[in-house]
Scaffold this active site. Structure first.
Site, PDB file in Angstrom:
ATOM      1  N   ARG A  58       0.869  -1.185   0.000  1.00 27.34           N
ATOM      2  CA  ARG A  58       0.000   0.000   0.000  1.00 27.34           C
ATOM      3  C   ARG A  58       0.904   1.232   0.000  1.00 27.34           C
ATOM      4  NH1 ARG A  58      -2.327   4.266  -0.003  1.00 27.34           N
ATOM      5  NH2 ARG A  58      -4.478   4.656   0.690  1.00 27.34           N
ATOM      6  N   GLU A  66     -11.283   5.650  -5.468  1.00 28.26           N
ATOM      7  CA  GLU A  66     -11.697   4.249  -5.494  1.00 28.26           C
ATOM      8  C   GLU A  66     -12.169   3.834  -6.885  1.00 28.26           C
ATOM      9  OE1 GLU A  66     -11.615   1.881  -3.163  1.00 28.26           O
ATOM     10  OE2 GLU A  66     -10.619   3.258  -1.773  1.00 28.26           O
ATOM     11  N   ARG A 111      -1.220  -4.873   5.167  1.00 29.03           N
ATOM     12  CA  ARG A 111      -0.564  -4.452   3.933  1.00 29.03           C
ATOM     13  C   ARG A 111       0.722  -3.721   4.302  1.00 29.03           C
ATOM     14  NH1 ARG A 111      -5.460  -1.048   1.345  1.00 29.03           N
ATOM     15  NH2 ARG A 111      -5.026   0.033   3.310  1.00 29.03           N
TER      16      ARG A 111
END
Length: 283
Positions: A58, A66, A111
């Protein structure tokens, strides 16, 4: 003999335990290793190969709009596809990436949080900001490059690139800045004289310990130590040691020539919880 047998048995158990631990503990990511890209998720998330494992990366300090996921009812946000396509393109061209980290290397979704270097030396996190395909997102304690990334974002804003262009009004509330509830705190900046003034018109005394004043383009941060700003009073922070005619209640920044006079340089004031209290827009 019985004692020797027990000792050997214990050693065998310890050996098995260490082997089991080794097979379940993820390999630690290194900063000087090139990892091959294995999959693409969206504009700010992808996967790499780490031995026989896949690790999700990430991007630090940035947030892209998004895209529409099959397992989500959330609609796609403006420039979500553009950011995702851009990230996939540059990662495909690079094929391998090198990572650097801040204080926390893992988020709550397990992540890995990283700054991603491409084979040609460019930084993916910065490229997305420069193209106007991402906004700065700072999550403490990962704040090392906060001012640098805000400066890059400001340049894209001024050029009205990507999400800052024709659709910027639709996108402006998609990732709201964490804003403080406090009102009545005003910030003004005299860039020529290197003076930033904070006025407390809230009606209550405010302890400024832990607050920070940011020169966005100047890429400088002033952090307050213990200081009580009484209701109705002002405090000035000076970054010009040659200025002798200073207002009452003036603090010294400790650095000179903080504010940019050749370009716009907004000022931002954050409280001790890293919430944005007020902004001085340099128009």
């Amino acid at each position: 003999m019985k004692r020797i047998g027990i000792t050997l048995l214990l050693l065998g158990c310890l050996t098995l335990a260490s082997c089991s631990w080794a097979t379940t503990t993820p390999q630690k990511l290194q900063t000087n290793v090139w990892y091959s890209v294995s999959d693409y998720i969206d504009g700010d998330t992808f996967k790499i190969n780490v031995g026989d494992d896949n690790r999700t990366i990430r991007l630090l300090y940035v947030n892209t709009p998004e895209i529409a996921h099959e397992d989500s009812s959330r609609p796609e946000e403006p420039f979500g596809s553009e950011a995702s396509i851009y990230t996939k393109q540059v990662l495909t061209e690079s094929a391998e990436v090198r990572l650097t980290f801040d204080k926390e290397q893992m988020d709550k979704y397990e992540r890995t949080l990283a700054v991603v270097e491409l084979k040609d030396g460019r930084i993916l996190n910065e490229l997305l900001l420069k193209e106007g395909l991402a906004k700065v997102m700072i999550v403490e304690p990962n704040v090392k490059l906060e001012n640098v990334y805000k400066q890059i974002e400001q340049t894209a804003k001024q050029a009205e690139l990507g999400l800052w262009g024709t659709d910027r009004e639709k996108f402006k509330n998609a990732y709201p800045v964490k804003t403080a509830e406090q009102t009545g705190i005003l910030l003004t900046v005299d860039k020529q004289d290197e003076l930033a003034t904070i006025s407390n018109e809230s009606g209550q005394d405010i302890e400024l310990a832990g607050w920070k004043l940011v020169s966005v383009r100047g890429n400088q941060t002033y952090e307050f130590e213990k200081y009580m700003l009484a209701a109705g009073e002002k405090v000035t922070i000076s970054s010009n040691s040659g200025n002798e005619l200073l207002p009452d209640k003036t603090l010294r920044w400790g650095k000179e020539s903080v504010w940019s006079n050749s370009e716009t340089d907004p000022g931002e004031l954050y409280n001790a919880s890293n919430e944005l209290v007020t902004v001085w827009e340099d128009k």
